[in-house]
Design an enzyme around this catalytic site. Structure first.
Site, PDB file in Angstrom:
ATOM      1  N   ASP A 219       0.839  -1.205   0.000  1.00 16.34           N
ATOM      2  CA  ASP A 219       0.000   0.000   0.000  1.00 16.34           C
ATOM      3  C   ASP A 219       0.871   1.250   0.000  1.00 16.34           C
ATOM      4  OD1 ASP A 219      -2.719   1.386   0.533  1.00 16.34           O
ATOM      5  OD2 ASP A 219      -1.463   2.126   2.166  1.00 16.34           O
ATOM      6  N   LYS A 223       1.277   4.207  -3.103  1.00 20.05           N
ATOM      7  CA  LYS A 223       1.168   5.652  -2.891  1.00 20.05           C
ATOM      8  C   LYS A 223       2.458   6.365  -3.295  1.00 20.05           C
ATOM      9  CE  LYS A 223      -2.120   4.925   0.865  1.00 20.05           C
ATOM     10  NZ  LYS A 223      -2.319   4.866   2.330  1.00 20.05           N
TER      11      LYS A 223
END
Length: 338
Positions: A219, A223
């Site tokens: 994750d 980003k």
């Protein structure tokens, strides 16, 4: 402004609530009158060209766990069928992130662009795996692609870097981009074992259904890819990131960091190379935030280093970023800035 909403989980439902509660405010302040004409969930989709009654849909979802019959309910069809079957101004992509092939979000976005819909994505998968090609496709089809909710949720990290530091040359950035791992590391520093801290985070609903996305750094890496492409004008994907998570943290690691007046944090950094991994951060460093907070520091050529701190993921927070992107799209259309 006609809207298709793909994905009716926490974020999609939170957006529906905000659109209902803020309808007067959005119109009087921004001249924005959104009309949701299509919604899809994992079981099918709804079309109502006159505008879907969001209160009824929310009630149905809460009672039955699905969007049931509403004028026209197509059971078992994919979101792409919805996008192909109706004319819309904006497509909001809010299906779950998939870092293996980015589906179904990637296909949804591509179809929407081909049909001349502006895109708002809070789904990180397509941007993490195909950012350069999606930017090119948006330009080719003369549509806008907005994604401020993919990094930081309601905290305007992307907008801060693009707008508040406008005219500056950003040399590097680093930060905590995953609130779940930050929460777990905070609890470990306070004396919990890794397993107990993970169980606590699960109980509070902080951990993804696929916990590897949090614990193994995927994750955070997604980003990082989005920020590197958007802010540093790189052309990178997930395969370009060196990724290490928090599973291998030991008691000795924590004790050594404490002796150095530091805390261990999962840091995503862009400084010549892109990497995600544990780093010791001084307790006096603005990046040394606790619990579920996100923090990111941008180092500019003339302005030095500036840090933005805020809450990351969350239904309402991410939904608010979608509304921010909708207002931005309306502004760009009005000013012929496409």
């Amino acid at each position: 402004m006609r809207i298709i909403l793909c994905g009716f989980g926490i974020v999609g439902q939170s957006l529906a609530k905000l659109l209902e509660s803020r309808s007067y405010d959005l119109y009087t302040k921004y001249g924005l009158k959104p009309k949701v004409i299509g919604i899809s969930d994992s079981r099918g989709y709804i079309i109502d060209k006159n505008g879907i009654d969001l209160c009824k849909i929310l009630l149905s979802k809460r009672k039955n766990g699905k969007i049931t019959k509403y004028r026209k309910y197509e059971n078992g069809y994919s979101p792409s069928d919805l996008i192909n079957n109706i004319e819309s101004d904006i497509l909001i992509e809010a299906t779950p992130s998939n870092y293996e092939n980015a589906e179904p979000g990637l296909t949804n976005i591509r179809i929407g662009m081909k049909r001349k819909m502006h895109i708002i994505s809070v789904n990180k998968g397509p941007l993490a795996l195909a950012f350069p090609s999606l930017i090119e496709m948006a330009k080719y089809n003369n549509v806008l692609l907005r994604f401020s909710g993919t990094v930081g949720g309601g905290t305007p990290i992307i907008n801060y870097a693009k707008n508040s530091l406008y005219g500056e040359k950003i040399l590097s950035f680093s930060g905590i981009l995953n609130g779940t791992t930050n929460y777990i590391l905070t609890k470990i520093e306070q004396g919990m074992t890794f397993n107990d801290a993970l169980a606590d985070a699960r109980e509070k609903g902080y951990v993804e259904a696929n916990e590897s996305l949090d614990l193994d750094g995927f994750d955070s890496a997604a980003k990082l890819v989005i920020l590197a492409n958007c802010i540093m004008d790189m052309k990178v994907t997930m395969s370009d990131i060196a990724i290490n998570g928090i599973r291998d943290i030991t008691k000795d690691d924590i004790e050594n960091a404490t002796k150095n007046h530091c805390a261990l944090k999962l840091i995503s950094s862009c400084n010549k190379k892109l990497c995600v991994g544990l780093q010791e951060i001084s307790h006096h460093d603005p990046l040394c935030v606790n619990d579920t907070l996100n923090a990111i520091s941008f180092t500019s050529e003339h302005s030095g280093t500036q840090t933005i701190i805020g809450h990351g993921a969350g239904g309402i927070e991410t939904a608010s970023s979608i509304i921010r992107d909708m207002i931005n799209i309306k502004y760009n259309i009005q000013n012929n800035e496409i």
